[in-house]
Design a protein around this motif. Structure first.
Motif, PDB file in Angstrom:
ATOM      1  N   ARG A  36       0.708  -0.885  -0.115  1.00  0.00           N
ATOM      2  CA  ARG A  36       0.033  -0.210   0.035  1.00  0.00           C
ATOM      3  C   ARG A  36       0.851   1.451  -0.094  1.00  0.00           C
ATOM      4  O   ARG A  36       2.006   1.672   0.482  1.00  0.00           O
ATOM      5  N   THR A  37       0.284   1.908  -0.868  1.00  0.00           N
ATOM      6  CA  THR A  37       1.228   3.478  -1.253  1.00  0.00           C
ATOM      7  C   THR A  37       0.218   4.823  -0.500  1.00  0.00           C
ATOM      8  O   THR A  37      -0.645   4.431  -1.572  1.00  0.00           O
ATOM      9  N   ASP A  38       0.909   5.722  -0.322  1.00  0.00           N
ATOM     10  CA  ASP A  38       0.012   7.137  -0.284  1.00  0.00           C
ATOM     11  C   ASP A  38       0.574   7.797  -1.017  1.00  0.00           C
ATOM     12  O   ASP A  38       1.372   7.783  -1.570  1.00  0.00           O
ATOM     13  N   ILE A  39      -0.625   8.043  -2.408  1.00  0.00           N
ATOM     14  CA  ILE A  39      -0.384   8.961  -3.448  1.00  0.00           C
ATOM     15  C   ILE A  39      -1.127  10.593  -2.992  1.00  0.00           C
ATOM     16  O   ILE A  39      -1.013  10.822  -2.671  1.00  0.00           O
ATOM     17  N   GLY A  40      -0.089  11.721  -3.637  1.00  0.00           N
ATOM     18  CA  GLY A  40       0.655  12.484  -2.998  1.00  0.00           C
ATOM     19  C   GLY A  40       1.636  13.558  -2.443  1.00  0.00           C
ATOM     20  O   GLY A  40       2.297  12.685  -2.651  1.00  0.00           O
ATOM     21  N   ALA A  41       1.586  14.989  -2.840  1.00  0.00           N
ATOM     22  CA  ALA A  41       3.029  15.326  -2.530  1.00  0.00           C
ATOM     23  C   ALA A  41       2.004  17.011  -2.295  1.00  0.00           C
ATOM     24  O   ALA A  41       1.003  16.870  -1.871  1.00  0.00           O
ATOM     25  N   PRO A  42       3.091  17.098  -1.157  1.00  0.00           N
ATOM     26  CA  PRO A  42       2.303  18.262  -0.167  1.00  0.00           C
ATOM     27  C   PRO A  42       2.741  19.386  -1.587  1.00  0.00           C
ATOM     28  O   PRO A  42       3.497  19.475  -2.594  1.00  0.00           O
ATOM     29  N   VAL A  43       2.425  20.639  -1.776  1.00  0.00           N
ATOM     30  CA  VAL A  43       2.261  21.892  -2.547  1.00  0.00           C
ATOM     31  C   VAL A  43       3.652  22.660  -2.004  1.00  0.00           C
ATOM     32  O   VAL A  43       3.722  23.168  -1.170  1.00  0.00           O
ATOM     33  N   GLU A  44       4.298  22.687  -2.676  1.00  0.00           N
ATOM     34  CA  GLU A  44       5.455  23.643  -2.924  1.00  0.00           C
ATOM     35  C   GLU A  44       5.260  25.469  -2.867  1.00  0.00           C
ATOM     36  O   GLU A  44       4.201  25.482  -3.933  1.00  0.00           O
ATOM     37  N   ILE A  45       5.580  26.065  -2.325  1.00  0.00           N
ATOM     38  CA  ILE A  45       5.395  28.020  -2.122  1.00  0.00           C
ATOM     39  C   ILE A  45       6.824  28.169  -1.981  1.00  0.00           C
ATOM     40  O   ILE A  45       6.382  28.829  -1.412  1.00  0.00           O
TER      41      ILE A  45
END
Length: 144
Positions: A36-45
């Protein structure tokens, strides 16, 4: 109760996938392994005001989702046939990925199934590998 839950999972897998509507899921036969893997990433600002230091938006993940890659002993049974049909037609299917550790789970009514790969070992047992990705909203249940 926890030991009973672990024993009812497929073999000694930490994660299994069950297909069907919430509350009436059926375990996919022949599960050998799953990741199982989480998909997604933080948004760079990152910007000039913070000196160019890499900075991420706090408390938000873009592209949030879950992926489950599993390998199964290839059999001719109803739940595996549902997977095969979903891949061929592009149909999304309901199901849940569940952990044997604490009952953590991810339920989604619209798993997209991709990447079917079959192996046919000489004098061995044929296996099917597939990947399930959440499509849209999913419900997360924290471990208890």
């Amino acid at each position: 109760i926890q030991q009973q839950r672990i024993n009812t999972m497929a073999g000694s897998n930490d994660y299994v996938i069950k297909l069907g509507a919430s509350g009436s899921e059926a375990l996919v036969a022949g599960q050998l392994e799953g990741t199982r893997t989480d998909i997604g990433a933080p948004v760079e600002i990152t910007n000039k005001a913070n000196g160019g230091n890499v900075t991420y938006f706090d408390g938000f993940v873009a592209g949030q989702g879950v992926s489950f890659a599993g390998t199964f002993t290839l059999t001719q049974e109803t739940v595996q046939d549902t997977i095969k049909a979903a891949i061929n037609s592009g149909t999304q299917i309901a199901g849940v990925v569940e952990s044997s550790v604490g009952g953590e789970k991810w339920q989604c009514d619209t798993w997209a199934v991709t990447g079917r790969s079959d192996s046919a070992a000489v004098n061995g047992v044929s296996q099917m590998s597939v990947t399930f990705n959440t499509s849209g909203a999913f419900t997360y249940t924290a471990p208890s």
